[in-house]
Design a protein around this motif. Structure first.
Motif, PDB file in Angstrom:
ATOM      1  N   SER A 144       0.815  -1.218   0.000  1.00 54.22           N
ATOM      2  CA  SER A 144       0.000   0.000   0.000  1.00 54.22           C
ATOM      3  C   SER A 144       0.850   1.270   0.000  1.00 54.22           C
ATOM      4  O   SER A 144       0.348   2.368  -0.195  1.00 54.22           O
ATOM      5  CB  SER A 144      -0.919   0.004   1.220  1.00 54.22           C
ATOM      6  OG  SER A 144      -0.108   0.015   2.383  1.00 54.22           O
ATOM      7  N   THR A 145       2.163   1.108   0.240  1.00 53.21           N
ATOM      8  CA  THR A 145       3.025   2.305   0.258  1.00 53.21           C
ATOM      9  C   THR A 145       3.624   2.616  -1.117  1.00 53.21           C
ATOM     10  O   THR A 145       4.428   3.533  -1.235  1.00 53.21           O
ATOM     11  CB  THR A 145       4.171   2.145   1.275  1.00 53.21           C
ATOM     12  OG1 THR A 145       5.045   1.112   0.802  1.00 53.21           O
ATOM     13  CG2 THR A 145       3.669   1.799   2.656  1.00 53.21           C
ATOM     14  N   ILE A 146       3.234   1.831  -2.122  1.00 51.06           N
ATOM     15  CA  ILE A 146       3.770   2.084  -3.474  1.00 51.06           C
ATOM     16  C   ILE A 146       3.372   3.477  -3.928  1.00 51.06           C
ATOM     17  O   ILE A 146       2.214   3.865  -3.843  1.00 51.06           O
ATOM     18  CB  ILE A 146       3.288   1.010  -4.479  1.00 51.06           C
ATOM     19  CG1 ILE A 146       4.074  -0.278  -4.252  1.00 51.06           C
ATOM     20  CG2 ILE A 146       3.443   1.495  -5.913  1.00 51.06           C
ATOM     21  CD1 ILE A 146       3.734  -1.412  -5.162  1.00 51.06           C
ATOM     22  N   ARG A 147       4.361   4.235  -4.389  1.00 55.64           N
ATOM     23  CA  ARG A 147       4.121   5.609  -4.830  1.00 55.64           C
ATOM     24  C   ARG A 147       4.192   5.668  -6.344  1.00 55.64           C
ATOM     25  O   ARG A 147       5.228   5.386  -6.939  1.00 55.64           O
ATOM     26  CB  ARG A 147       5.158   6.544  -4.199  1.00 55.64           C
ATOM     27  CG  ARG A 147       5.079   6.550  -2.680  1.00 55.64           C
ATOM     28  CD  ARG A 147       6.230   7.319  -2.056  1.00 55.64           C
ATOM     29  NE  ARG A 147       7.507   6.681  -2.311  1.00 55.64           N
ATOM     30  CZ  ARG A 147       8.670   7.206  -1.946  1.00 55.64           C
ATOM     31  NH1 ARG A 147       8.724   8.369  -1.344  1.00 55.64           N
ATOM     32  NH2 ARG A 147       9.794   6.566  -2.195  1.00 55.64           N
ATOM     33  N   LYS A 148       3.071   6.042  -6.928  1.00 58.76           N
ATOM     34  CA  LYS A 148       3.013   6.183  -8.398  1.00 58.76           C
ATOM     35  C   LYS A 148       3.982   7.271  -8.835  1.00 58.76           C
ATOM     36  O   LYS A 148       4.092   8.304  -8.211  1.00 58.76           O
ATOM     37  CB  LYS A 148       1.595   6.566  -8.837  1.00 58.76           C
ATOM     38  CG  LYS A 148       0.647   5.401  -8.962  1.00 58.76           C
ATOM     39  CD  LYS A 148      -0.108   5.461 -10.308  1.00 58.76           C
ATOM     40  CE  LYS A 148      -0.659   4.113 -10.718  1.00 58.76           C
ATOM     41  NZ  LYS A 148      -1.684   3.628  -9.759  1.00 58.76           N
ATOM     42  N   GLY A 149       4.687   7.002  -9.925  1.00 60.83           N
ATOM     43  CA  GLY A 149       5.628   8.003 -10.428  1.00 60.83           C
ATOM     44  C   GLY A 149       6.965   7.970  -9.712  1.00 60.83           C
ATOM     45  O   GLY A 149       7.863   8.755 -10.011  1.00 60.83           O
ATOM     46  N   ILE A 150       7.097   7.073  -8.744  1.00 60.21           N
ATOM     47  CA  ILE A 150       8.394   6.907  -8.064  1.00 60.21           C
ATOM     48  C   ILE A 150       8.789   5.432  -8.066  1.00 60.21           C
ATOM     49  O   ILE A 150       9.785   5.031  -8.641  1.00 60.21           O
ATOM     50  CB  ILE A 150       8.356   7.447  -6.616  1.00 60.21           C
ATOM     51  CG1 ILE A 150       8.116   8.963  -6.618  1.00 60.21           C
ATOM     52  CG2 ILE A 150       9.656   7.111  -5.892  1.00 60.21           C
ATOM     53  CD1 ILE A 150       7.922   9.562  -5.243  1.00 60.21           C
ATOM     54  N   VAL A 244      14.111   8.691 -14.152  1.00 63.03           N
ATOM     55  CA  VAL A 244      14.691   7.448 -13.637  1.00 63.03           C
ATOM     56  C   VAL A 244      14.974   7.606 -12.151  1.00 63.03           C
ATOM     57  O   VAL A 244      15.109   8.721 -11.650  1.00 63.03           O
ATOM     58  CB  VAL A 244      16.009   7.066 -14.352  1.00 63.03           C
ATOM     59  CG1 VAL A 244      15.759   6.637 -15.789  1.00 63.03           C
ATOM     60  CG2 VAL A 244      17.019   8.205 -14.293  1.00 63.03           C
ATOM     61  N   ARG A 245      15.058   6.459 -11.509  1.00 57.24           N
ATOM     62  CA  ARG A 245      15.373   6.473 -10.076  1.00 57.24           C
ATOM     63  C   ARG A 245      16.774   5.910  -9.882  1.00 57.24           C
ATOM     64  O   ARG A 245      17.068   4.802 -10.321  1.00 57.24           O
ATOM     65  CB  ARG A 245      14.364   5.581  -9.348  1.00 57.24           C
ATOM     66  CG  ARG A 245      14.659   5.390  -7.877  1.00 57.24           C
ATOM     67  CD  ARG A 245      13.853   4.205  -7.362  1.00 57.24           C
ATOM     68  NE  ARG A 245      13.799   4.175  -5.912  1.00 57.24           N
ATOM     69  CZ  ARG A 245      12.729   3.828  -5.215  1.00 57.24           C
ATOM     70  NH1 ARG A 245      11.609   3.486  -5.847  1.00 57.24           N
ATOM     71  NH2 ARG A 245      12.759   3.803  -3.906  1.00 57.24           N
ATOM     72  N   LEU A 246      17.633   6.694  -9.254  1.00 56.44           N
ATOM     73  CA  LEU A 246      18.961   6.205  -8.925  1.00 56.44           C
ATOM     74  C   LEU A 246      18.932   5.691  -7.491  1.00 56.44           C
ATOM     75  O   LEU A 246      18.487   6.395  -6.588  1.00 56.44           O
ATOM     76  CB  LEU A 246      20.015   7.312  -9.044  1.00 56.44           C
ATOM     77  CG  LEU A 246      20.075   8.130 -10.334  1.00 56.44           C
ATOM     78  CD1 LEU A 246      21.238   9.114 -10.277  1.00 56.44           C
ATOM     79  CD2 LEU A 246      20.244   7.226 -11.539  1.00 56.44           C
ATOM     80  N   ARG A 247      19.355   4.455  -7.323  1.00 56.66           N
ATOM     81  CA  ARG A 247      19.488   3.909  -5.965  1.00 56.66           C
ATOM     82  C   ARG A 247      20.973   3.952  -5.635  1.00 56.66           C
ATOM     83  O   ARG A 247      21.752   3.176  -6.182  1.00 56.66           O
ATOM     84  CB  ARG A 247      18.945   2.491  -5.914  1.00 56.66           C
ATOM     85  CG  ARG A 247      17.417   2.390  -6.050  1.00 56.66           C
ATOM     86  CD  ARG A 247      17.033   0.937  -5.905  1.00 56.66           C
ATOM     87  NE  ARG A 247      15.621   0.626  -5.971  1.00 56.66           N
ATOM     88  CZ  ARG A 247      14.846   0.449  -4.906  1.00 56.66           C
ATOM     89  NH1 ARG A 247      15.335   0.628  -3.685  1.00 56.66           N
ATOM     90  NH2 ARG A 247      13.592   0.081  -5.054  1.00 56.66           N
TER      91      ARG A 247
END
Ligand SMILES: [Cu+2]
Length: 410
Positions: A144-150, A244-247
């Motif tokens: 439920s903590t999934i953030r759309k666009g992230i 993009v997401r950089l981890r």
């Protein structure tokens, strides 16, 4: 009664079946690297430095086989920031026996969290010569903590580190001796000759008079700074204009890094594995062993911009170019103004070595050395482009005020 127990047993069995075992095999081997023009000994896993990125989904069971194929050293693996049974924690002589050469050790634990983490050897100084890697845990599909666009963005793993041609054992010894060797290599001795050249002769004299040491912000000189094991890298297979997401994890031994991006703002979305309220910054600093997740925008067609990791002492940087086109000029952070810092230190001290009012303000965090040592803050940046800084704390009585306290509290 019996039926109820059977039912519970059935549920447990079903649960176990639902959990997916995810296996990785890590082959630890001696290797030779050449980061600086000289061949040096290092340790690689599956033939690579850094170690492979391990990716899981929350709810998986990790099954990680560490095959020690080193000639004569023991090894171990520590999973940094993970919740797991103590015996899987990877600390030799404390939670397990060292993994002997020629043997295999299986680590297994349920993955009960998500986020960006990293892992490294916990034996001797092996982490410094190659044994560090990213550990990424995705959220469950129905989280439920999934953030759309992230959380649905493509991910780029980024692990930062440094390389020294000196053996880490020698570096450790030199740090204990506290000699000037690294400062000489870095050009931060602040000699009289330099002081005179920069019009800071009296600053230097006062500094010596008060018996203070030369200024510096780090202790070790490194030949190279690395991002995913390279000094420079380009990724061009992302859609222009997309996000993009950089981890990012800092797997370095002693370097803090400033992170900047030529292609626009950086949006911080997680810190040390935990989601945070997204916040836009021009740059941020990452300490040793910290992780940050950030979102950046891929440039439009025919351009690529550098995501830059600059060592805090600014002796070097590593870059990741994003985009499919020509590399745009990199805006490097200017050299630190050590004599200005030295002057500030002098001003804080009375002749007898006690702190004066200014020194008190400093220790109360009302002032910040960065304000005078960082050219882009003091407004004398020869590298042009004024960058708004989000790093400084409150600075009462200083000529520049922080405009974004919320950013600095990330
Ligand atoms: Cu660690």
């Amino acid at each position: 009664m019996k039926i109820k127990y059977l039912f519970i047993l059935f549920l447990i069995a079903f649960q176990l079946k639902a959990q997916k075992g995810v296996r990785y095999d890590l082959h630890v081997r001696d290797t030779i690297v050449n980061f600086s023009g000289k061949e040096k000994r290092a340790i690689a896993v599956n033939g690579q430095i850094p170690m492979p990125t391990l990716t899981f989904t929350e709810g998986d069971i990790a099954e990680i086989y560490v095959h020690n194929e080193l000639k004569k050293e023991t090894t171990s693996m520590h999973w940094h920031g993970l919740f797991l049974p103590n015996k899987e924690d990877g600390v030799p002589y404390l939670t397990q026996m060292p993994i002997e050469p020629g043997t295999t050790h299986k680590y297994t634990f349920p993955i009960i969290q998500n986020g960006t983490y990293w892992y490294h050897s916990h034996s001797g100084l092996q982490e410094q010569i190659g044994l560090y890697g990213l550990f990424i845990i995705n959220k469950k599909k129905d989280d439920s903590t999934i953030r759309k666009g992230i959380d649905d963005l493509p991910t780029i793993p980024v692990i930062l580190s440094e390389w020294s041609d000196l053996k880490p054992e020698n570096i450790q010894r030199m740090l204990h001796n506290a000699n000037d060797w690294f400062a000489i290599k870095k050009g931060t001795t602040q000699s009289y000759a330099e002081a005179i050249k920069q019009g800071h002769f009296s600053t230097k004299v006062t500094n010596e008079w008060k018996r203070m040491n030369a200024m510096d912000v780090s202790d070790v000189y490194y030949e190279k700074f690395l991002l995913n094991g390279k000094n420079e890298q380009q990724l061009s297979d992302f859609k222009p204009g997309s996000k993009v997401r950089l981890r990012i994890a800092n797997g370095g031994a002693s370097s803090y890094f400033w992170l900047t991006y030529g292609g626009g703002k950086i949006t911080v979305v997680a810190s040390d594995g935990n989601d945070v309220e997204p916040v836009e910054v021009d740059r941020l600093i990452i300490a040793v062993s910290e992780t940050y997740d950030v979102v950046v925008t891929i440039p439009e067609n025919n351009k690529s911009f550098a995501f830059l990791a600059t060592a805090e002492d600014r002796t070097g940087s590593a870059s990741l170019f994003l985009g499919n086109g020509e590399k745009q000029p990199v805006h490097h952070l200017s050299k630190l103004k050590y004599f200005e810092g030295m002057k500030m230190m002098n001003d804080m001290m009375k002749m007898n070595g006690e702190m004066n009012d200014m020194g008190m303000n400093m220790s109360l965090n009302k002032m910040d050395m960065n304000a005078v040592m960082y050219p882009e803050i003091s407004g004398e940046d020869e590298n042009a482009k004024p960058a708004m800084d989000h790093s400084n704390h409150n600075m009462e009585g200083m000529k520049m005020e922080s405009d974004s306290t919320e950013t600095s509290e990330l």
